[in-house]
Design a protein around this motif. Structure first.
Motif, PDB file in Angstrom:
ATOM      1  N   ALA A 198      49.913  16.824  61.456  1.00  0.00           N
ATOM      2  CA  ALA A 198      48.863  16.168  60.673  1.00  0.00           C
ATOM      3  C   ALA A 198      48.631  14.744  61.169  1.00  0.00           C
ATOM      4  O   ALA A 198      47.490  14.268  61.214  1.00  0.00           O
ATOM      5  CB  ALA A 198      49.243  16.163  59.193  1.00  0.00           C
ATOM      6  N   GLY A 199      49.716  14.051  61.555  1.00  0.00           N
ATOM      7  CA  GLY A 199      49.568  12.698  62.079  1.00  0.00           C
ATOM      8  C   GLY A 199      48.784  12.678  63.377  1.00  0.00           C
ATOM      9  O   GLY A 199      47.909  11.832  63.584  1.00  0.00           O
ATOM     10  N   ILE A 200      49.085  13.621  64.274  1.00  0.00           N
ATOM     11  CA  ILE A 200      48.351  13.705  65.543  1.00  0.00           C
ATOM     12  C   ILE A 200      46.878  13.995  65.279  1.00  0.00           C
ATOM     13  O   ILE A 200      45.986  13.361  65.864  1.00  0.00           O
ATOM     14  CB  ILE A 200      48.969  14.804  66.434  1.00  0.00           C
ATOM     15  CG1 ILE A 200      50.393  14.415  66.845  1.00  0.00           C
ATOM     16  CG2 ILE A 200      48.110  15.051  67.667  1.00  0.00           C
ATOM     17  CD1 ILE A 200      51.168  15.548  67.496  1.00  0.00           C
ATOM     18  N   TYR A 201      46.609  14.949  64.401  1.00  0.00           N
ATOM     19  CA  TYR A 201      45.224  15.358  64.110  1.00  0.00           C
ATOM     20  C   TYR A 201      44.420  14.191  63.537  1.00  0.00           C
ATOM     21  O   TYR A 201      43.289  13.923  63.971  1.00  0.00           O
ATOM     22  CB  TYR A 201      45.264  16.526  63.121  1.00  0.00           C
ATOM     23  CG  TYR A 201      43.915  17.084  62.727  1.00  0.00           C
ATOM     24  CD1 TYR A 201      43.280  18.042  63.510  1.00  0.00           C
ATOM     25  CD2 TYR A 201      43.293  16.683  61.550  1.00  0.00           C
ATOM     26  CE1 TYR A 201      42.055  18.576  63.141  1.00  0.00           C
ATOM     27  CE2 TYR A 201      42.071  17.201  61.182  1.00  0.00           C
ATOM     28  CZ  TYR A 201      41.455  18.159  61.967  1.00  0.00           C
ATOM     29  OH  TYR A 201      40.237  18.676  61.593  1.00  0.00           O
ATOM     30  N   ASN A 202      44.997  13.474  62.588  1.00  0.00           N
ATOM     31  CA  ASN A 202      44.274  12.361  61.970  1.00  0.00           C
ATOM     32  C   ASN A 202      44.143  11.170  62.919  1.00  0.00           C
ATOM     33  O   ASN A 202      43.152  10.437  62.871  1.00  0.00           O
ATOM     34  CB  ASN A 202      44.964  11.938  60.675  1.00  0.00           C
ATOM     35  CG  ASN A 202      44.676  12.889  59.533  1.00  0.00           C
ATOM     36  OD1 ASN A 202      43.575  12.921  59.003  1.00  0.00           O
ATOM     37  ND2 ASN A 202      45.655  13.708  59.176  1.00  0.00           N
ATOM     38  N   THR A 203      45.130  10.973  63.790  1.00  0.00           N
ATOM     39  CA  THR A 203      45.000   9.928  64.805  1.00  0.00           C
ATOM     40  C   THR A 203      43.842  10.237  65.737  1.00  0.00           C
ATOM     41  O   THR A 203      43.036   9.354  66.068  1.00  0.00           O
ATOM     42  CB  THR A 203      46.305   9.796  65.618  1.00  0.00           C
ATOM     43  OG1 THR A 203      47.377   9.463  64.728  1.00  0.00           O
ATOM     44  CG2 THR A 203      46.179   8.726  66.680  1.00  0.00           C
ATOM     45  N   THR A 204      43.747  11.493  66.182  1.00  0.00           N
ATOM     46  CA  THR A 204      42.657  11.901  67.074  1.00  0.00           C
ATOM     47  C   THR A 204      41.309  11.670  66.407  1.00  0.00           C
ATOM     48  O   THR A 204      40.365  11.157  67.027  1.00  0.00           O
ATOM     49  CB  THR A 204      42.815  13.379  67.448  1.00  0.00           C
ATOM     50  OG1 THR A 204      44.114  13.600  68.004  1.00  0.00           O
ATOM     51  CG2 THR A 204      41.769  13.795  68.465  1.00  0.00           C
ATOM     52  N   ARG A 205      41.194  12.045  65.143  1.00  0.00           N
ATOM     53  CA  ARG A 205      39.929  11.855  64.420  1.00  0.00           C
ATOM     54  C   ARG A 205      39.577  10.381  64.309  1.00  0.00           C
ATOM     55  O   ARG A 205      38.417   9.989  64.529  1.00  0.00           O
ATOM     56  CB  ARG A 205      40.030  12.465  63.016  1.00  0.00           C
ATOM     57  CG  ARG A 205      38.819  12.187  62.133  1.00  0.00           C
ATOM     58  CD  ARG A 205      38.984  12.814  60.765  1.00  0.00           C
ATOM     59  NE  ARG A 205      40.153  12.339  60.060  1.00  0.00           N
ATOM     60  CZ  ARG A 205      40.231  11.189  59.400  1.00  0.00           C
ATOM     61  NH1 ARG A 205      39.182  10.371  59.378  1.00  0.00           N
ATOM     62  NH2 ARG A 205      41.333  10.846  58.759  1.00  0.00           N
ATOM     63  N   THR A 206      40.567   9.549  63.980  1.00  0.00           N
ATOM     64  CA  THR A 206      40.305   8.129  63.788  1.00  0.00           C
ATOM     65  C   THR A 206      39.933   7.446  65.095  1.00  0.00           C
ATOM     66  O   THR A 206      39.018   6.614  65.132  1.00  0.00           O
ATOM     67  CB  THR A 206      41.525   7.445  63.154  1.00  0.00           C
ATOM     68  OG1 THR A 206      41.892   8.143  61.964  1.00  0.00           O
ATOM     69  CG2 THR A 206      41.224   6.009  62.800  1.00  0.00           C
ATOM     70  N   VAL A 207      40.637   7.783  66.188  1.00  0.00           N
ATOM     71  CA  VAL A 207      40.287   7.202  67.484  1.00  0.00           C
ATOM     72  C   VAL A 207      38.877   7.636  67.888  1.00  0.00           C
ATOM     73  O   VAL A 207      38.100   6.840  68.433  1.00  0.00           O
ATOM     74  CB  VAL A 207      41.328   7.591  68.552  1.00  0.00           C
ATOM     75  CG1 VAL A 207      40.865   7.164  69.941  1.00  0.00           C
ATOM     76  CG2 VAL A 207      42.676   6.952  68.235  1.00  0.00           C
ATOM     77  N   GLY A 208      38.515   8.889  67.610  1.00  0.00           N
ATOM     78  CA  GLY A 208      37.141   9.333  67.859  1.00  0.00           C
ATOM     79  C   GLY A 208      36.137   8.506  67.080  1.00  0.00           C
ATOM     80  O   GLY A 208      35.065   8.154  67.594  1.00  0.00           O
ATOM     81  N   SER A 209      36.488   8.170  65.836  1.00  0.00           N
ATOM     82  CA  SER A 209      35.601   7.338  65.014  1.00  0.00           C
ATOM     83  C   SER A 209      35.440   5.943  65.597  1.00  0.00           C
ATOM     84  O   SER A 209      34.337   5.384  65.613  1.00  0.00           O
ATOM     85  CB  SER A 209      36.145   7.244  63.585  1.00  0.00           C
ATOM     86  OG  SER A 209      36.193   8.517  62.972  1.00  0.00           O
ATOM     87  N   VAL A 210      36.546   5.374  66.087  1.00  0.00           N
ATOM     88  CA  VAL A 210      36.480   4.032  66.673  1.00  0.00           C
ATOM     89  C   VAL A 210      35.609   4.042  67.924  1.00  0.00           C
ATOM     90  O   VAL A 210      34.772   3.154  68.135  1.00  0.00           O
ATOM     91  CB  VAL A 210      37.894   3.518  66.999  1.00  0.00           C
ATOM     92  CG1 VAL A 210      37.833   2.186  67.730  1.00  0.00           C
ATOM     93  CG2 VAL A 210      38.703   3.377  65.729  1.00  0.00           C
TER      94      VAL A 210
END
Length: 473
Positions: free
Chosen positions: A375-387
Motif C-alpha cells: 500500500a505504501g508503494i502504491y500510494n507513493t507512486t500515485r503521489t509522485v505522479g500527482s507531483v
C-alpha cells in the motif's frame, strides 16, 4: 479529509495571501502552503506503510489521525504565513501515516473475492473529494473565512477517531527489521525529486533545479540497488513487482495521479477567468462527476470481484480521457455553461471504473504480511505522479499561453488576480487552456495501454482464509 485537503486550499489561497502575506506582489510565498503539505505527504509513504505492518495498521492510522487533526487546528490558528506552512507540513506527515493503513486494513480484512466491493467504496471517496474540496473551500472562505477550511477537519477527525477505535479490528503485527539505509536513501531521493518538480516552475527551471532532480534520480537508483542486495528485509520488497498486476497497477495509478491533478488547473482557470464564474459556481459544475462516481463505484467493485479487471479499467480510463477531450472541445466563450455538466458526468462514470478497480487489482495478490508495504508503494507512486502532473501542467500552460498570447506568459501572475479577463485576450487564453488539458488526456492513454497487460487474478480465498484465521488466533 486527506483527499479534500489536497484541493481545498487552492480555493482559499487568495484569502490566505490577503490575510497573511499582503505586502508582496507575487504568489510565490503562498504556493508553499500547498507545496509543504505535498512534500511532507509524499516523502514518508514508503516508510509509513511498513510501520503499519510492524505496529499494526489501526495504531498507526490513529496516530496519524491525531497528528492530522491537531495540525488542522494549528493551521486555523496560524497568525503568520510561515507558521501556516509549518503546520501544513505536519498535517502532511499525519496524512502520510494514515493513507497506507486504509488500503492495508481492507486488504487484510476482506477476502480477495469480496475485496473489490470494499475497494469500490474506498475509491468512491476520490470522486466525491474532487467536488467537496473546491465546493467546501468556496463556501467556507466566502462565509466564515479561510481558517475554517482547516477547522472543519477537527470534528471530522474526532468522529473518525472514535469510530476507528471501536470498529476497526486490531490486526496481527508482523515483526520487521527496519532497513535504515533504505529509509534514508528513499527519503532523500524522494525529497530531491519531489521538491525539484514541485518548485521547478517557481525557479524558472534553473540548472540547480535540474541538478537536484538528477541527484534524486541517482539516489533512488542507489536505493533500488541496495533493496535488491539487502538479504534481511528490504524497505521495498522488489519481489512484489514480480506480480504483473502489482507492477502494471502502479504504472497506471501514476498516470491517473498525473491526469487528475493536472486537469483541474486549466479547467478552473478557464471557467473562472474566461467565463467569470466564482469558485463555488465552478465547483458546482463537478457535481455530476462526484455523484455518478460515488453511486457507481461500489457496483463496479462488486463486478470486479467476478470478472477480469481489464473489463472495467480499460473503459474507465478511456471514458476519463474522453471526458478531458470533450472539455477541451467546449472551452470557448460561446459554449453554454450547462454543457460543461456533460463531460463531468462522463468523467464520473470513468472514475467509477478507475480508482477502486486499480487499488483492488494492485493489492489482491499481496501476501498478508506485506499489505502495508504494498500500500505504501502504491500510494507513493500515485503521489509522485500527482507531483509530476502539477509541475508539468504549469510548464505546459505557460508554453501554450506564450504560443497563443505572445508576451502574456510573462504576466501570468495577473491571470490569477481575480475577476474576468479583458475581451482582447479571452479567445487566446481559452485556446491555451483547452490545449493544456490535452496533456493529461494523453498521459492517461499511457495508463490505458498499461492495463491491457493485466492478468485476471487467480482465486485465493482459501489461502486468505487460512492467513486471516491465523491472524485472529
Amino acid at each position: 479529509m486527506i483527499l479534500v485537503d489536497t484541493t481545498i486550499v487552492s480555493v482559499a489561497n487568495p484569502a490566505i495571501k490577503a490575510a497573511l502575506d499582503p505586502n508582496t506582489n507575487n504568489l510565490d510565498n503562498v504556493v508553499w502552503v500547498t507545496s509543504a503539505y505535498l512534500l511532507a505527504y509524499a516523502v514518508p509513504l514508503l516508510i509509513t506503510g511498513r510501520l503499519g505492518d510492524r505496529f499494526g495498521p489501526k495504531r498507526i492510522y490513529l496516530v496519524g489521525l491525531v497528528i492530522f487533526t491537531a495540525a488542522s487546528l494549528w493551521c486555523g490558528f496560524s497568525g503568520t504565513l510561515e507558521m501556516l506552512i509549518i503546520a501544513r507540513a505536519v498535517q502532511g506527515l499525519g496524512a502520510a501515516l494514515m493513507t497506507p493503513q486504509t488500503m492495508a486494513v481492507i486488504t487484510r480484512t476482506f477476502p480477495p473475492n469480496r475485496r473489490g466491493a470494499a475497494m469500490g467504496l474506498w475509491g468512491a471517496t476520490a470522486g466525491v473529494a474532487t467536488l467537496v474540496g473546491p465546493l467546501a473551500g468556496g463556501l467556507l472562505v466566502d462565509g466564515l473565512g479561510w481558517e475554517w477550511i482547516f477547522f472543519i477537519n477537527v470534528p471530522v477527525g474526532v468522529i473518525a477517531f472514535v469510530l476507528a477505535w471501536i470498529l476497526v479490528p486490531n490486526l496481527e503485527t508482523h515483526p520487521h527489521r527496519f532497513d535504515i539505509l533504505g529509509v534514508v536513501l528513499s527519503a532523500v531521493g524522494l525529497f530531491l525529486i519531489v521538491f525539484g518538480l514541485q518548485e521547478g516552475e517557481h525557479y524558472d527551471w534553473a540548472a540547480w533545479v535540474w541538478g537536484m532532480i538528477a541527484a534524486g534520480v541517482v539516489v533512488m537508483g542507489a536505493f533500488i540497488w541496495t533493496q535488491a542486495r539487502t538479504k534481511s528485509e528490504p524497505l521495498v520488497p522488489l519481489p512484489l513487482f514480480r506480480d504483473r498486476n502489482f507492477g502494471v497497477s502502479n504504472l497506471a495509478i501514476a498516470t491517473v495521479g498525473f491526469a487528475v491533478t493536472s486537469m483541474s488547473l486549466p479547467l478552473m482557470f478557464f471557467i473562472q477567468l474566461a467565463r467569470g464564474l466564482t469558485p463555488t459556481e465552478s465547483a458546482l459544475l463537478l457535481i455530476p462527476m462526484a455523484v455518478l462516481s460515488g453511486v457507481l463505484a461500489p457496483f463496479a467493485g462488486r463486478l470486479l470481484d467476478r470478472t477480469d479487471p481489464r473489463f472495467l479499467l480499460v473503459p474507465g480510463l478511456v471514458l476519463f480521457a474522453a471526458s478531458l477531450l470533450w472539455y477541451a472541445s467546449l472551452m470557448n466563450v460561446d459554449t453554454p455553461i450547462w454543457m460543461f455538466l456533460l463531460p463531468s458526468a462522463l468523467m464520473g462514470i470513468g472514475s467509477a471504473g478507475m480508482w477502486g478497480p486499480l487499488a483492488t487489482t494492485a493489492t489482491r495478490n499481496l501476501p498478508v504480511h506485506q499489505a502495508g508495504a504494498g500500500a505504501g508503494i502504491y500510494n507513493t507512486t500515485r503521489t509522485v505522479g500527482s507531483v509530476i502532473g502539477s509541475a508539468a501542467i504549469a510548464a505546459f500552460m505557460q508554453a501554450r499561453l506564450e504560443a497563443n498570447l505572445p508576451g502574456a506568459a510573462d504576466a501570468g501572475s495577473d491571470f490569477g488576480s481575480g475577476g474576468t479577463l479583458p475581451d482582447a485576450v479571452v479567445d487566446g487564453f481559452s485556446s491555451a487552456m483547452a490545449q493544456a488539458i490535452l496533456l493529461p488526456a494523453g498521459v492517461l492513454l499511457i495508463g490505458v495501454v498499461a492495463v491491457l497487460f493485466l492478468r485476471r487474478p487467480k482465486a485465493q480465498v482459501h489461502e486468505w482464509t487460512a492467513a486471516a484465521e491465523a491472524s485472529r488466533n
